[in-house]
Scaffold this active site. Structure first.
Site, PDB file in Angstrom:
ATOM      1  CB  SER A  64     134.398 -24.370 111.059  1.00 12.81           C
ATOM      2  OG  SER A  64     134.178 -23.779 112.308  1.00 12.81           O
ATOM      3  CE  LYS A  67     131.245 -22.456 112.154  1.00 17.39           C
ATOM      4  NZ  LYS A  67     132.348 -21.607 112.627  1.00 17.39           N
ATOM      5  CE1 TYR A 191     128.201 -23.881 114.741  1.00 18.25           C
ATOM      6  CE2 TYR A 191     128.760 -24.111 117.066  1.00 18.25           C
ATOM      7  CZ  TYR A 191     129.114 -23.731 115.783  1.00 18.25           C
ATOM      8  OH  TYR A 191     130.353 -23.210 115.539  1.00 18.25           O
ATOM      9  CE1 TYR A 239     135.448 -19.090 110.726  1.00 16.29           C
ATOM     10  CE2 TYR A 239     137.410 -20.446 110.726  1.00 16.29           C
ATOM     11  CZ  TYR A 239     136.050 -20.320 110.748  1.00 16.29           C
ATOM     12  OH  TYR A 239     135.283 -21.439 110.780  1.00 16.29           O
ATOM     13  CB  VAL A 257     138.985 -25.961 115.501  1.00 17.38           C
ATOM     14  CG1 VAL A 257     139.060 -24.453 115.433  1.00 17.38           C
ATOM     15  CG2 VAL A 257     137.649 -26.444 115.998  1.00 17.38           C
TER      16      VAL A 257
HETATM   17  O1  DON Z   1     131.964 -23.725 117.564  1.00 19.00           O
HETATM   18  C1  DON Z   1     133.164 -23.965 117.577  1.00 19.00           C
HETATM   19  O2  DON Z   1     133.975 -23.257 118.157  1.00 19.00           O
HETATM   20  C2  DON Z   1     133.652 -25.196 116.844  1.00 19.00           C
HETATM   21  N1  DON Z   1     132.669 -26.236 116.898  1.00 19.00           N
HETATM   22  C3  DON Z   1     133.938 -24.914 115.400  1.00 19.00           C
HETATM   23  C4  DON Z   1     134.955 -23.830 115.197  1.00 19.00           C
HETATM   24  C5  DON Z   1     135.818 -24.037 114.022  1.00 19.00           C
HETATM   25  O3  DON Z   1     135.971 -25.128 113.502  1.00 19.00           O
HETATM   26  C6  DON Z   1     136.593 -22.866 113.563  1.00 19.00           C
HETATM   27  N2  DON Z   1     137.493 -23.245 112.479  1.00 19.00           N
HETATM   28  N3  DON Z   1     138.575 -23.067 112.176  1.00 19.00           N
END
Ligand code: DON
Length: 303
Positions: A64, A67, A191, A239, A257
Site C-alpha cells: 500500500s 498508493k 493495481y 487506516y 501489508v
Molecule cells: O490490495 C491489497 O490488499 C494489498 N495489495 C495492499 C493492502 C495494504 O498494503 C494495506 N496496508 N496496510
C-alpha cells in the site's frame, strides 16, 4: 538529541530484544511465509546523509505504500479532478472494508483505502495501457529514489491476482456506481503490479525526500502536491489506526501489508522502516513501535 546513527542502531537492537514481531500478511500467499523476525530502518536527513540499521539492503513488497506514488502520479496527470471521484477523509474502518463503500455510495473516502487506490489507478489508466501506467508509477519512484534498481516482483503480483476476491468485489461495487472507467480485470492487474513493487528501506527513505522537502531532494513533485499528500498520510495513512499512529509518532506515515512504513519529518528527514510482521490493523507491528521510538528520541513530531 543523541547521535542519529546511535539512535537507530539502538532501536534496531531494542526491536530484536523485544522480539514482538506480529504476523506477516496471511491473505497474500507469497507474503505469508516470510520470516517475521526481520527489521530495517533508514533515515535520510537534510544534510544529505542516509543512516541505516538492520536489513536495509533487503527489498520488500511495498504494497500500500505504492498508493502514495500512484496518488502523486495521478495528481500530476489530472490534478484536482481526482477529488470528484475520491474523498479526503479518514474512515475508521479496515483498508479493505466493503461496508463503508456502500455507505458512501461508491465514492471511496480517501485514496489510501483499497477502494480509493483502485479508483486512483483507474484514473491513471484511462487513455493508456497497463504497462504504461505501471511504467509511470515506477518511473516516478525511480526518479524520487534516484535509483533505477526498483522492480516489480511478478510472483507477488500473481499471488494477489489469484486470491484477490475482495479487491474484485470492491472494483465491481465501484463499477455499479459508475466510478470505474476501465475493465475491472485490466485495472486490478495494474493495481496488483503496483502493489508488488519491491524496494529496500534505503531506497524508500531516499524516495521520501521530495515529500519531506529536504534540500537535496530531486525536483519531481510540486510543493502543493507534496503538502497535500503529507496531509492525507497523516489523516489516513494507517487506516483505522491513523489516529493512534498520529498519537504515538506525530508524523505523516504510510504503511503497507508487506510490513513497510514511509514516514515524513517535514524539512528534517525521510524515514523508511520495514518489519514484515503485522498488527491487527495490517500495519507493521515492530515497525510502528520503532517509529514511535525514533520520534520520541529525535523530537521530530510535528506537534
Ligand atoms: O490490495 C491489497 O490488499 C494489498 N495489495 C495492499 C493492502 C495494504 O498494503 C494495506 N496496508 N496496510
Amino acid at each position: 538529541m543523541a547521535d542519529l546513527a546511535e539512535i537507530i542502531s539502538g532501536i534496531n537492537e531494542r526491536i530484536h530484544e523485544e522480539a514482538d514481531w506480529g504476523v506477516p500478511a496471511q491473505y497474500i500467499p507469497e507474503l505469508a511465509g516470510i520470516p517475521a523476525d526481520q527489521f530495517a530502518i533508514s533515515v535520510c536527513t537534510a544534510n544529505g546523509r542516509t543512516y541505516s540499521a538492520g536489513s536495509s539492503h533487503v527489498p520488500f513488497s511495498i504494497q500500500s505504500i505504492s498508493k502514495v506514488f500512484a496518488l502523486v502520479t495521478t495528481l500530476g496527470r489530472i490534478g484536482d479532478q481526482l477529488w470528484t471521484r475520491v474523498g479526503r477523509e479518514p474512515t475508521g474502518t479496515a483498508f479493505d472494508a466493503i461496508s463503508i463503500l456502500e455507505t458512501d455510495a461508491g465514492r471511496p473516502r480517501n485514496p489510501f483505502i483499497n477502494a480509493g487506490a483502485i479508483v486512483t489507478t483507474d484514473a491513471l489508466l484511462s487513455g493508456r495501457e497497463p504497462r504504461q501506467a505501471i511504467a509511470e508509477i515506477l518511473g516516478l519512484i525511480r526518479a524520487m529514489a534516484e535509483s533505477d534498481e526498483v522492480y516489480i516482483n511478478a510472483k507477488v503480483a500473481r499471488s494477489e491476482k489469484e486470491t484477490g476476491a475482495r479487491n474484485r468485489a470492491l472494483a465491481h461495487y465501484l463499477l455499479s456506481h459508475d466510478n470505474l472507467d476501465n475493465d475491472p480485470e485490466k485495472l486490478l492487474g495494474t493495481y496488483f503490479h503496483q502493489c508488488a513493487i519491491e524496494m529496500t528501506t534505503d531506497q524508500l527513505a531516499m524516495s521520501g525526500r521530495c515529500l519531506a522537502d529536504l534540500p537535496n531532494a530531486p525536483n519531481v513533485i510540486s510543493r502543493t502536491h507534496a503538502r497535500r499528500v503529507n496531509a492525507l498520510m497523516m489523516s489516513c495513512g494507517h487506516y483505522d489506526a491513523s489516529g493512534e499512529f498520529s498519537y504515538q509518532v506525530g508524523l505523516p506515515g504510510k504503511s503497507g501489508v508487506g510490513g513497510g512504513i514511509l514516514i515524513v519529518a517535514p524539512r528534517k528527514a525521510s524515514i523508511a522502516i520495514w518489519s514484515p510482521g503485522l498488527d491487527g490493523y495490517g500495519n507493521s507491528k515492530a515497525g510502528t513501535r520503532a517509529a514511535a521510538m525514533l520520534s520520541h528520541q529525535t523530537g521530530w513530531s510535528v506537534f
